[in-house]
Every structure is written in structure tokens, then in C-alpha cells.
Write a protein that holds these residues in place. Structure first.
Motif, PDB file in Angstrom:
ATOM      1  N   PRO A 250       0.816  -1.223   0.000  1.00 48.23           N
ATOM      2  CA  PRO A 250       0.000   0.000   0.000  1.00 48.23           C
ATOM      3  C   PRO A 250       0.848   1.271   0.000  1.00 48.23           C
ATOM      4  CG  PRO A 250      -0.969  -1.595   1.491  1.00 48.23           C
ATOM      5  CD  PRO A 250       0.332  -2.193   1.017  1.00 48.23           C
ATOM      6  N   GLY A 251       0.507   2.188  -0.908  1.00 44.90           N
ATOM      7  CA  GLY A 251       1.265   3.427  -1.043  1.00 44.90           C
ATOM      8  C   GLY A 251       2.406   3.358  -2.029  1.00 44.90           C
ATOM      9  N   GLY A 252       2.707   2.154  -2.520  1.00 45.94           N
ATOM     10  CA  GLY A 252       3.781   2.017  -3.495  1.00 45.94           C
ATOM     11  C   GLY A 252       5.130   2.431  -2.938  1.00 45.94           C
ATOM     12  N   GLY A 253       5.868   3.175  -3.757  1.00 44.79           N
ATOM     13  CA  GLY A 253       7.185   3.626  -3.337  1.00 44.79           C
ATOM     14  C   GLY A 253       8.292   2.859  -4.021  1.00 44.79           C
ATOM     15  N   TYR A 254       9.493   3.059  -3.525  1.00 43.12           N
ATOM     16  CA  TYR A 254      10.701   2.501  -4.137  1.00 43.12           C
ATOM     17  C   TYR A 254      11.630   2.077  -3.006  1.00 43.12           C
ATOM     18  CZ  TYR A 254      14.918   2.415  -7.116  1.00 43.12           C
ATOM     19  OH  TYR A 254      16.056   2.046  -7.806  1.00 43.12           O
ATOM     20  N   GLY A 255      12.048   0.806  -3.008  1.00 42.92           N
ATOM     21  CA  GLY A 255      12.871   0.366  -1.902  1.00 42.92           C
ATOM     22  C   GLY A 255      13.545  -0.962  -2.147  1.00 42.92           C
ATOM     23  N   PHE A 256      14.248  -1.426  -1.120  1.00 42.19           N
ATOM     24  CA  PHE A 256      14.949  -2.712  -1.202  1.00 42.19           C
ATOM     25  C   PHE A 256      15.089  -3.287   0.193  1.00 42.19           C
ATOM     26  CE2 PHE A 256      18.234   0.122   0.060  1.00 42.19           C
ATOM     27  CZ  PHE A 256      19.325  -0.604   0.545  1.00 42.19           C
ATOM     28  N   ARG A 257      15.500  -4.561   0.251  1.00 37.59           N
ATOM     29  CA  ARG A 257      15.653  -5.259   1.520  1.00 37.59           C
ATOM     30  C   ARG A 257      17.042  -5.878   1.619  1.00 37.59           C
ATOM     31  NH1 ARG A 257       9.837  -8.545   1.894  1.00 37.59           N
ATOM     32  NH2 ARG A 257       8.486  -6.676   1.932  1.00 37.59           N
TER      33      ARG A 257
ATOM     34  N   ASP B 255      22.904  -9.290  12.362  1.00 36.93           N
ATOM     35  CA  ASP B 255      22.349 -10.435  13.088  1.00 36.93           C
ATOM     36  C   ASP B 255      21.579 -11.381  12.180  1.00 36.93           C
ATOM     37  OD1 ASP B 255      23.352  -9.955  15.592  1.00 36.93           O
ATOM     38  OD2 ASP B 255      21.445  -9.337  16.495  1.00 36.93           O
ATOM     39  N   GLY B 256      21.129 -10.882  11.014  1.00 37.76           N
ATOM     40  CA  GLY B 256      20.394 -11.720  10.087  1.00 37.76           C
ATOM     41  C   GLY B 256      18.919 -11.430   9.977  1.00 37.76           C
ATOM     42  N   ARG B 257      18.441 -10.333  10.617  1.00 36.45           N
ATOM     43  CA  ARG B 257      17.038  -9.943  10.441  1.00 36.45           C
ATOM     44  C   ARG B 257      16.911  -9.116   9.160  1.00 36.45           C
ATOM     45  NH1 ARG B 257      19.045  -7.658  14.660  1.00 36.45           N
ATOM     46  NH2 ARG B 257      17.921  -8.965  16.138  1.00 36.45           N
ATOM     47  N   VAL B 258      15.709  -9.101   8.599  1.00 40.82           N
ATOM     48  CA  VAL B 258      15.469  -8.401   7.341  1.00 40.82           C
ATOM     49  C   VAL B 258      15.118  -6.944   7.628  1.00 40.82           C
ATOM     50  CG1 VAL B 258      14.107  -8.317   5.221  1.00 40.82           C
ATOM     51  CG2 VAL B 258      14.687 -10.528   6.254  1.00 40.82           C
ATOM     52  N   ILE B 259      15.797  -6.034   6.904  1.00 39.30           N
ATOM     53  CA  ILE B 259      15.537  -4.605   6.989  1.00 39.30           C
ATOM     54  C   ILE B 259      15.107  -4.113   5.612  1.00 39.30           C
ATOM     55  CG2 ILE B 259      16.506  -2.334   7.516  1.00 39.30           C
ATOM     56  CD1 ILE B 259      16.345  -4.231   9.931  1.00 39.30           C
ATOM     57  N   GLU B 260      14.109  -3.248   5.576  1.00 39.61           N
ATOM     58  CA  GLU B 260      13.659  -2.622   4.333  1.00 39.61           C
ATOM     59  C   GLU B 260      13.866  -1.116   4.443  1.00 39.61           C
ATOM     60  OE1 GLU B 260       9.782  -3.590   2.051  1.00 39.61           O
ATOM     61  OE2 GLU B 260       9.313  -1.773   3.209  1.00 39.61           O
ATOM     62  N   VAL B 261      14.350  -0.508   3.364  1.00 38.70           N
ATOM     63  CA  VAL B 261      14.465   0.949   3.288  1.00 38.70           C
ATOM     64  C   VAL B 261      13.743   1.400   2.021  1.00 38.70           C
ATOM     65  CG1 VAL B 261      16.027   2.917   3.035  1.00 38.70           C
ATOM     66  CG2 VAL B 261      16.636   1.033   4.566  1.00 38.70           C
ATOM     67  N   SER B 262      12.877   2.405   2.160  1.00 42.90           N
ATOM     68  CA  SER B 262      12.069   2.834   1.014  1.00 42.90           C
ATOM     69  C   SER B 262      11.876   4.341   1.014  1.00 42.90           C
ATOM     70  CB  SER B 262      10.698   2.137   1.043  1.00 42.90           C
ATOM     71  OG  SER B 262       9.983   2.503   2.205  1.00 42.90           O
ATOM     72  N   SER B 263      11.514   4.845  -0.136  1.00 43.22           N
ATOM     73  CA  SER B 263      11.178   6.262  -0.300  1.00 43.22           C
ATOM     74  C   SER B 263       9.969   6.381  -1.211  1.00 43.22           C
ATOM     75  CB  SER B 263      12.365   7.033  -0.906  1.00 43.22           C
ATOM     76  OG  SER B 263      12.528   6.683  -2.265  1.00 43.22           O
ATOM     77  N   ASP B 264       9.462   7.607  -1.346  1.00 41.17           N
ATOM     78  CA  ASP B 264       8.386   7.922  -2.290  1.00 41.17           C
ATOM     79  C   ASP B 264       7.125   7.101  -2.063  1.00 41.17           C
ATOM     80  OD1 ASP B 264       9.669   9.712  -4.835  1.00 41.17           O
ATOM     81  OD2 ASP B 264      11.099   8.645  -3.585  1.00 41.17           O
ATOM     82  N   VAL B 265       6.892   6.686  -0.833  1.00 45.18           N
ATOM     83  CA  VAL B 265       5.632   6.028  -0.487  1.00 45.18           C
ATOM     84  C   VAL B 265       4.576   7.115  -0.333  1.00 45.18           C
ATOM     85  CG1 VAL B 265       4.445   4.569   1.186  1.00 45.18           C
ATOM     86  CG2 VAL B 265       6.864   4.156   0.675  1.00 45.18           C
TER      87      VAL B 265
END
Length: 310
Positions: free
Chosen positions: A101-108, A113-123
């Protein structure tokens, strides 16, 4: 890209086996608003926040799917991805358009430690509203805290790769450093790292309108039969109030308010001894911090270096 690629915390994503029970709790008791649901995945917003959603729930084996942070623009996202790749960080997905929801542009990517992080913009921003006086629902997602068996390594990794700055440290003379409060903007912390026996979610915290709404929310949860694990009280580091509860799957979640905002030019990180009762609770209304209280937020060991299916 600069030294501060992360602008703010967006959302925390959780997977749980009893999806319907979890969804009913977060919407009917905790006070979040469902904005989209499809095939065992629900996106939940906070009424006072412009973020499209602050919690994503997914039906599946229990885990924290990911923590999501914002960036200023697509150029910052691309530059961060290039820097992480050059630094040997394992990428889960390349920068691309998002279909949430909201779309945007990002990656993971995986943190150290091995946990997943997402960084996004333009949502796209969500139409939100002012929370009214005495309305006991969250305004926004305030911060996320994770457990790590090596919190110092985690602190240094987030500072080096994502530009987080240390605000304060909790320590014990017998156990050493116990928690690092990290900021990505002028709020005292959007992220924190606790010393724990394994990598897991420590707690996710939700900002209330004010003290009145925070106390009404605390009472609302107690009347609903939710398990309160610590509180109500007021921390010294961050100066924020706290009431910690367990959700139906044992994840710790918090109602808070009045988190401190810092002056970047004048702030110096402090050391706070957990053996001082005022460190944990300035008011003296919560049970004293103890090993049994601390263990309530150890949570189950998380799934590491394995991306969620969506």
C-alpha cells in the motif's frame, strides 16, 4: 547519500500462526486501523500517522518478517544499496518499485544479526487525522527495539551502514552495556538494541496523544484482559512513559508518549545505571526491573538470514 540515509521508522512486520486472533487484537483492542487485507496478510495503520501502515500481519510460523525505515528519495535508496553492497552486506532484493500500500521505491537486506531490513522512499502519504482529546488509540509507531546476543556489534553496524547515532546507553556494573538507544532524526530513539540471549523482537512501541490518552489506553488494555508485563511508568533515557503488554503471540508491545526530542548540536550520549531505580522508572509506579521482568521481552528466537515469502 550523506551520513544519515535513514529518515524515520515506517513499520514492523510480524508473522503469526493464529492470524485471525492477532488481527482482532491489533484492530479491536490495540487501536490500529486495517487499510488492506489479502490472502492472510493485513496492513494496519495508526490513525494519526501519514504512513500507509505501521504494522503488517502475515499468517505463518511466528517470526518478525522485517523492520522498515524511510529514506528521503530514490537517489538515497540507490546510493544506500550501492554502499551496502560495497560493504559486503547481503542484499535480499534490489531497489525497485514496491507493490505494498502506497507504493514507493525500496529494497531489503540482512543486518549483521540476520534480520530483514527494508528501506524505502516515495511512499504515498496516507490521509490521517488529529487524534482527539481522551481518544486512547495510537498516533503513530514510535520505535522498535530488538534483542541481540552481541549488541555492541549491532550498534556499530547500524551506525556505520545506516547512519544511526547513539543517544543513550543502559548499563549494569555486573553485566556491562544492556541497551543502546539509536536515533535517525531528532527523536531520542527510533530504534534500540537490547542485550538478549538470542536475536528477536524486544518490543514495538506506539505513541499516544498525551499522558491522559496513554493512561486511558493502558486501562483499556487491562480491562480487555491483555497481559501487562511492565508499567505504567516513565523512563529516564528518552523521558518517555511506558506500559508494556504481550500480544496474543507473546510479542511485547508498548504504549508510550512524550519521547524526548534532542538538539543534535548539543546532545551528548549518557550512561544510565539500571541499578538506579530512577533509570527505569522516574515515577516509581512500575514494578522494579528484575531478571523476570526483563525475560518477558526475550521473545522466541527469530528466523535469521531467511527472507519472508512476501
Amino acid at each position: 547519500m550523506g551520513n544519515q540515509p535513514i529518515t524515520h521508522l515506517r513499520h514492523v512486520d510480524l508473522a503469526v500462526p493464529d492470524y485471525e486472533k492477532q488481527l482482532a487484537f491489533y484492530t479491536g483492542v490495540w487501536g490500529l486501523t486495517p487499510v488492506a487485507e489479502d490472502n492472510g496478510i493485513a496492513f494496519l495503520a495508526a490513525e494519526g500517522s501519514p504512513e500507509q501502515y505501521v504494522v503488517r500481519l502475515r499468517h505463518g510460523d511466528k517470526r518478525m518478517d522485517l523492520v522498515s525505515f524511510g529514506a528521503a528519495n530514490t537517489g538515497e535508496v540507490d546510493a544506500l544499496a550501492e554502499r551496502l553492497i560495497a560493504g559486503g552486506v547481503q542484499i535480499v532484493s534490489e531497489p525497485d518499485k514496491l507493490d505494498t500500500p502506497g507504493g514507493g521505491y525500496g529494497f531489503r537486506f540482512f543486518d549483521v544479526d540476520g534480520r530483514v531490513i527494508e528501506v524505502s522512499s516515495d511512499v504515498a502519504l496516507r490521509q490521517h487525522r488529529k487524534i482527539e482529546e481522551r481518544e486512547a488509540i495510537p498516533v503513530k509507531l514510535s520505535h522498535c527495539v530488538v534483542n541481540s546476543p552481541d549488541p555492541t556489534r549491532m550498534r556499530d553496524w547500524y551506525a556505520e551502514h545506516l547512519g544511526f547515532r547513539l543517544s543513550d546507553t543502559l548499563y549494569s556494573q555486573h553485566m556491562g552495556d544492556l541497551m543502546y538507544f539509536m536515533r535517525c532524526n531528532d527523536w531520542h530513539h527510533s530504534f534500540a538494541i537490547a542485550r538478549g540471549p538470542h536475536a528477536s523482537l524486544h518490543h514495538a512501541s506506539f505513541e499516544m496523544r498525551g499522558i491522559e490518552e496513554y493512561m486511558r489506553g493502558t486501562g483499556k488494555l487491562l480491562r480487555a484482559g491483555a497481559r501487562m508485563v511492565w508499567g505504567p511508568g516513565r523512563h529516564t533515557a528518552g523521558d518517555n512513559t511506558f506500559s508494556y503488554f504481550h500480544d496474543p503471540h507473546g510479542n511485547t508491545i508498548e504504549y508510550t508518549t512524550a519521547l524526548a526530542q534532542l538538539d543534535e548540536d548539543t546532545w551528548h550520549p549518557g550512561l544510565h545505571d539500571v541499578n538506579d531505580p530512577l533509570t527505569q522508572d522516574q515515577w516509581g509506579t512500575a514494578d522494579p526491573m528484575s531478571e523476570s521482568v526483563a525475560s518477558t521481552s526475550f521473545n522466541d528466537p527469530d528466523v535469521l538470514f531467511t527472507a519472508p515469502p512476501v
